[in-house]
Design an enzyme around this catalytic site. Structure first.
Site, PDB file in Angstrom:
ATOM      1  N   CYS A 178      -7.392  14.794 154.177  1.00 44.36           N
ATOM      2  CA  CYS A 178      -7.482  14.877 152.727  1.00 44.36           C
ATOM      3  C   CYS A 178      -6.900  16.166 152.158  1.00 44.36           C
ATOM      4  CB  CYS A 178      -8.912  14.690 152.271  1.00 44.36           C
ATOM      5  SG  CYS A 178     -10.045  15.861 152.988  1.00 44.36           S
ATOM      6  N   HIS A 237     -14.645  16.833 151.907  1.00 46.58           N
ATOM      7  CA  HIS A 237     -13.494  16.181 151.280  1.00 46.58           C
ATOM      8  C   HIS A 237     -12.853  17.165 150.300  1.00 46.58           C
ATOM      9  CE1 HIS A 237     -11.097  12.762 150.363  1.00 46.58           C
ATOM     10  NE2 HIS A 237     -11.465  12.689 149.087  1.00 46.58           N
ATOM     11  N   ASP A 270      -7.878  11.202 143.281  1.00 47.53           N
ATOM     12  CA  ASP A 270      -8.053  11.399 144.720  1.00 47.53           C
ATOM     13  C   ASP A 270      -6.882  10.773 145.447  1.00 47.53           C
ATOM     14  OD1 ASP A 270      -8.821  11.789 147.252  1.00 47.53           O
ATOM     15  OD2 ASP A 270     -10.772  10.798 147.080  1.00 47.53           O
TER      16      ASP A 270
END
Lengths: 319, 305, 660
Positions: free
Chosen positions: C410, C454, C470
């Site tokens: 991520c 994250h 995201d």
């Protein structure tokens, strides 16, 4: 200080009068924190500070748990004394300079009592356990410096069990007393009325049946020894007679207070030593203490009687 | 059976006037398989009592006069060499009887005393390696003079313990004394008493006495009594465990004579003076307490519940 | 008399328990103190045992002083200071250990035991889990056993019995302790104390380089648990923000403090509101985890300018806070020029390709929103892969990732997207935190672990404020919707063979694990989290208005009642009561005493009857005899007589006496 102590003693004797058997109950037992208890409280306070400053729930919990344990141990400590029975047993007589020993019996009924301390006030404690439904005997000793009859002081009985942060205590008077004989002093002594030799035998009393002196004949009874039967008389058909003998009493030894020199206590001490010695030798003797006469006699009972008289002798002040 | 025993008591009371309580006590002692010590002045009827008891109970009777030169063999018996057979033959002493009167026991030497007392305890005699049982029942009445004279050997406490009871007959009351003087009862009359009970019956009575019921409550009372003697300053030393047992068996016999098959505290109280007085030594402090005051103290102070 | 006191020696029993207790107390602290203390401890214990066996002497005064000084010096050397919690605990422990060798009298033992209690308390500062609490009970029991043993007579006692006694007291103390725990007011800290230094605490840090979060996801350590008053929002709503990282140095994103951070941000609540509470594990950081945009009423928490929540001190213990969040809130619709420039910051001369791509996009999409969508589409449709083990990146990390490797975790996606957006002139920032979490249906809470870490992107538009995107979702939507485990099915998460997380697929182990988690959650929420705020709420629910005076009085009364109960149980007064027959006998005595017939304590009942019956009338005599007979039968003849019968006979006697 002395007045205060007097007042305290009086208060105690009202609260718990002298008696041979005491069952410690609610109104006799006091409970106060010990030094260790105060330290425990301080430690808890410190722990509470940590709990507050770090806002730590577990620290709070442990602090409260221990605080609760501390409070609860009041009950445990109290319980470890309540219901205990103390019985003052008769103390054996002793001599001046020895330690008088006061036997005390501790009786437990429903519970086991652990680490029970017993002792005279302000003195070292004797610690013992008493198991459930059993008894335990301890002896408290006390140095005695004067002859006569001494009453035991109040006894402190205490326990710190289980945690040592509380002390449950009481003071009991078990109505014990001890007879203290004078200190025996060996001294050369002219004994009054010493046996006056063989020529004085005439004057001596016979003392019952014995084997020393022929006394005459008596009719035979069943159980009489055959060896003493007067066979001569029997052979003459005069029936069974036995020869009767009497025992000669030895010359009387007399111990006389007035015949001795020195101060009263010294004289009593000398007499005391003589009483012990003569009894050991199994010599009959009599004791003359001013107006009081004991004996003649011998044996343990006689000795006890003489020693008692010596211990309690009070005639000198007005004699 | 109780009736027969009552008859016995009645018959003895005919010759020993005004001593019903003591006679009953002596009987209780016998039923409890104990031995009796009579401490009294001469002429109080000790011999009469023992002889009369022997008669009414149908027991063989021997009397031994204890003297300072009495030897154990004179009581127990000796082996004599028989010239015709060339063997030693045992000649049993006076102890081989059912009722033995040991007169003035404190005159004999400790050696002879203990010979008797051992035989009393064990109910058998061991001479020269062979053991001979004494007859059943075996009952010793010993007498001693209460006035301690020199030349006597007072029984030590350990030996006194062997007697279940110590009894004192005492002077008769005025009425009995009058009767005594007017009716001129002699020892011969005692000899003329008839047997009132069979031997088997007597033995059975003894067994029944031992079976008298004793409750926990009563045992606790006896324990309290015993404990009181051990803890109170009046007593130099308390009752021995044997003393407690003696108290219990005497109380059983007393209950039996009262026609009960269980013991109540009153039975214990009745026999207490006779059973414990001679077992207790007093505080040497010379407080003037006599045996009876100490026993009285026990009777008054120990709670019954 | 000369004061010659012989100090009472320590009973063997106590010594045994003292040694055991010491082991138990020290063990959990070993991870927090310098290792040489173990050595010191072994030496001291061996010395003390040799003393007990009379093989050695107690150390002389000078030796003791030398030992103390050198131990203090050693603490200074290994901890760098003598103040601070770590050094403090090390010192405490050295004292605790050294005290062993001068353990002669009862007083020394007492000091050691009290020190032990205190050490147990300090161990809670490092670990306050349910297991640690349970374990510490063992230590406390052993310490209490040593205390009990200290009072026992020297020769008696078996260690087993002593500990039973200690445990019994401890058990009996629990109710009162519980009351105190619930009702004793929680005070604010009186002064600031040094906090434990946590070594190697994993978690989100104040900077992020490629690979950081991937590394974090190797850990299954618990971060926090959150419970919601209502429904738990769907997984893709659960973006737990911790930090924003606005400053990029070409490789690493940094947090940067600005003066404006302290200003309350401008925002407007709108849309639905979520109410939740979080119990977080100690992190040693000040930032908390929240859903945007959150608000809390707790005084020590503030909402920072970048919409994160921050505690005013680092979190060193399990911490509970409550907050409300408006996910659709309008966040900072206006941006100051200074801040606008700040969120466009980029290092020079790095990632030229990315910059060029950004310019290209800008030209194609003048509208910010469509530009963002275009970037996301690139990720979605391009050959991008989501993996835990991406290849290493060089100097131009964004270029390499976007155009060469195209595989990453991520942080790669969020980092490069932010870079591109900024290059295209859109204010943007990287947000780090946690996403999703495991839902525990039984207790209605979400459990977030380190592997849920994250990072995502926020960009700003005038009038609309900050908006979350995201990029990872474009590459691996299952990561967002189902969690990391699902997203990385092929790659094994390094949770370890022993971790129950490795056995998720085995149902019962999973159940067991979830129950254990539930238990821990309850523990943290209700025990560790029971502080001033919660206590107030709880008491309010229980008693209505709170008045500490009333609570104090109530507490004292309740504790007194509890004590009465315990003492009843301890003393068992009913055991001393008389039997039925004996009670009746007492009644009988009282009845007759009223008639002036007093039975002496030593008087048998028969004798008493004989004494008084002369005065009585025949019916009275009969009644008296009946009672006496029954009593005698019952008490002495072992013939049980029912109490009813005795009662009746007593009643008859009472009537007959009254009838005179």
């Amino acid at each position: 200080m002395s007045a205060w102590r007097h007042w305290l003693a009086a208060w105690w004797s009202r609260r718990l009068p002298a008696q041979t058997r005491v069952k410690l109950g609610q109104k006799h037992i006091f409970i106060v924190p010990t030094m260790a208890g105060y330290a425990f409280a301080a430690a808890l306070l410190l722990m509470l500070m940590v709990a507050i400053n770090y806002q730590n729930s577990l620290a709070y919990a442990l602090t409260f748990l221990l605080a609760s344990v501390g409070l609860l141990s009041i009950l445990h400590t109290w319980r470890n004394l309540a219901g205990l029975q103390l019985i003052g047993l008769p103390a054996e007589a002793c001599f001046v300079g020895e330690n008088a020993r006061f036997p005390i019996r501790l009786q437990a009924t429903r519970r086991t009592y652990q680490a029970i301390g017993l002792g005279w006030l302000r003195q070292k404690m004797l610690v013992t356990d008493v198991a459930k439904h059993s008894e335990q005997q301890v002896e408290l000793s006390l140095a005695v410096k004067r002859r006569g009859k001494h009453s035991a002081e109040r006894i402190r009985v205490e326990t710190r069990f289980p945690l040592g942060i509380w002390v449950a205590w009481s003071q009991v008077d078990l109505a014990q007393s001890v007879l203290v004989y004078p200190k025996p002093i060996e001294a050369p002594l002219e004994l009054a009325g010493v046996a006056a030799g063989e020529d004085a035998v005439e004057g001596l009393a016979t003392a019952g049946r014995g084997v020393d002196d022929y006394q005459g004949l008596e009719a035979w009874q069943q159980g009489d020894s055959l060896r003493r039967v007067n066979w001569k008389a029997w052979s003459k058909g005069q029936g069974l007679w036995i020869k009767q003998f009497a025992e000669l009493k030895g010359a009387q030894t007399q111990l006389n207070f007035s015949a001795l020199g020195g101060d009263v206590e010294y004289r009593l001490s000398v007499l005391c030593a003589q009483v012990l010695k003569l009894t050991q030798q199994e010599t009959p003797f009599s004791l003359q203490l001013l107006e009081q006469t004991i004996g003649p006699g011998t044996g343990a009972a006689h000795q006890a009687e003489c020693l008692t008289a010596l211990a309690l002798f009070a005639g000198a002040e007005h004699g | 059976m109780l009736r027969q025993l009552e008859n016995c008591l009645h018959a003895v009371n005919q010759v020993l006037l005004g001593k019903e309580h003591q006679v009953r006590m002596a009987m209780a002692c016998l039923l409890a398989r104990g031995h009796l010590l009579i401490e009294d002045l001469p002429g109080m009827g000790k011999t009469t009592l023992s002889h009369a008891l022997a008669q009414v109970l149908g027991l063989s009777y021997q009397r031994v006069q204890f003297t300072s030169d009495l030897l154990p063999g004179d009581i127990l018996g000796t082996s004599v060499f028989e010239r015709n057979t060339g063997q030693f033959v045992f000649h049993p002493g006076p102890i081989f009887t059912q009722l033995l009167l040991a007169d003035e026991i404190n005159r004999a030497t400790p050696k002879s005393q203990s010979a008797l007392l051992e035989a009393m305890e064990e109910r058998q005699v061991t001479i020269e390696g062979s053991t001979r049982p004494l007859p059943e029942p075996f009952f010793v009445i010993a007498t001693q003079n209460p006035i301690c004279q020199s030349g006597t050997f007072a029984l030590p406490e350990s030996q006194l313990d062997r007697f279940l009871m110590r009894l004192s007959l005492g002077y008769p009351n005025a009425e009995a004394e009058r009767a005594l003087l007017t009716r001129a009862i002699t020892k011969r009359q005692a000899a003329s008493l008839t047997q009132q009970i069979e031997k088997d019956e007597l033995l059975k009575a003894q067994t029944q006495v031992s079976e008298v019921k004793v409750s926990d409550a009563l045992v606790s009372y006896i324990l309290r009594l015993v404990e009181a003697t051990r803890t109170n300053a009046q007593f130099v030393y308390g009752l021995s465990p044997r003393g407690g047992l003696a108290l219990l068996s005497a109380a059983k016999a007393w209950a039996f004579l009262a026609g009960r098959d269980y013991v109540i505290p009153e039975d214990v109280q009745s026999v207490l003076p006779q059973v414990v007085a001679h077992r207790l030594a007093h505080s040497a402090a010379g407080t003037g307490a006599t045996d009876s005051t100490a026993v009285q103290w026990l009777l008054n102070e120990v709670a019954v519940f | 008399m000369a004061e010659h006191k012989i100090k009472p020696s320590i009973p063997r029993n106590s010594l045994i328990w003292l040694l055991i207790a010491q082991v138990l107390v020290i063990l959990p602290l070993l991870w927090h103190v310098p290792l040489w203390i173990i050595g010191l401890w072994l030496v001291c214990a061996a010395w003390r045992i040799q003393v007990f066996r009379m093989r050695m002497q107690f150390p002389k005064a000078i030796v003791k002083v030398a030992m103390m000084v050198s131990a203090a010096f050693a603490v200074y050397l290994s901890r760098g200071s003598l103040v601070g919690l770590d050094a403090g605990v090390a010192l405490l422990l050295t004292a605790f250990v050294l005290k062993l060798v001068e353990l002669r009298s009862k007083r020394d033992a007492l000091v050691l035991i009290y020190l032990g209690f205190f050490t147990v308390v300090t161990s809670y500062l490092f670990d306050d889990s349910i297991l640690a609490a349970g374990y510490s009970l063992l230590s406390v029991t052993a310490l209490l056993a040593a205390l009990v043993g200290l009072q026992q007579t020297v020769l008696t006692g078996r260690p087993g019995k002593t500990v039973t006694q200690a445990a019994a007291i401890l058990l009996q103390a629990i109710p009162v302790a519980l009351l105190l725990f619930l009702f004793f007011p929680r005070l604010d800290p009186l002064w600031v104390l040094p906090a434990p230094k946590d070594k190697g605490v994993t978690g989100i840090s104040d900077h992020m380089s490629p690979g950081d979060i991937a590394e974090l996801s190797q850990s299954s350590e618990l971060v926090f648990r959150a419970s919601f008053t209502g429904e738990i929002p769907t997984q893709n709503q659960l973006y737990w923000r911790a930090l924003t990282l606005p400053y990029f140095d070409g490789r690493t994103w940094h947090m940067q403090n600005m003066t404006s951070d302290l200003l309350a941000p401008e925002w407007q609540a709108q849309g639905d509101m979520l109410e939740y509470s979080v119990i977080m594990q100690p992190s040693s950081r000040t930032w908390l985890y929240s859903l945007a945009v959150s608000q809390t009423e707790q005084k020590d928490i503030r909402l920072m300018n970048d919409f994160r929540l921050q505690h005013n001190t680092p979190i060193h213990r399990t911490y509970l806070y409550q907050a409300r969040a408006w996910p659709e809130a309008l966040a900072e619709p206006k941006l100051s020029p200074e801040k606008y420039r700040f969120y466009l910051q980029l290092p020079h001369k790095v990632n030229p390709q990315a910059r060029a791509w950004a310019q290209q996009l800008r030209q194609s999409y003048p509208d910010d929103e469509s530009l963002v969508r275009a970037v996301l589409r690139t990720f979605n449709q391009g050959e991008y892969f989501y993996t835990l083990k991406p290849p290493r990146l060089g100097k131009h990390s964004v270029d390499e990732f976007l155009f060469a490797t195209q595989t990453g975790f991520c942080e790669h996606y969020s980092s490069s997207m932010t870079f591109v957006l900024r290059a295209a002139g859109i204010p943007a920032r990287v947000v780090t935190g946690y996403q999703g979490g495991e839902v525990n249906r039984a207790e209605n809470y979400v459990q977030v672990r380190q592997y849920d870490a994250h990072s995502w992107v926020e960009y700003w538009r005038l009038g609309f404020g900050w908006h979350r995107v995201d990029p990872t979702f474009q590459v691996a939507p299952e990561r967002i919707e189902q969690g990391l485990q699902e997203a990385l099915r092929g790659e094994s998460l390094n949770t370890g063979l022993l971790s129950p997380l490795s056995y998720r697929h085995i149902n019962w182990i999973n159940q067991l694990r979830i129950s254990w988690d539930t238990l821990n959650y309850t523990w943290q929420k209700n025990v560790l989290g029971y502080q001033a705020e919660r206590q107030k709420n709880w008491l309010k629910g229980l008693l209505g208005e709170i008045s500490w005076q009333r609570i104090g009085v109530g507490l004292v009364i309740t504790i007194a009642l509890l004590f009465a109960l315990i003492s009843l149980w301890l003393f068992k007064p009913w055991q001393t009561r008389l039997s039925e027959t004996q009670r009746l006998l007492k009644q009988f005595e009282r009845l007759l005493a009223k008639r002036q017939y007093k039975r002496e304590p030593a008087e048998g009942l028969r004798a008493f009857q004989a004494r008084i019956q002369a005065d009585l009338s025949p019916p009275q005599r009969m009644a008296l005899d009946a009672f006496v007979h029954s009593y005698e039968q019952n008490e002495y003849a072992n013939v049980p007589v029912p109490a009813v019968q005795l009662k009746q006979q007593l009643q008859t006697l009472r009537h007959s006496l009254a009838g005179r």
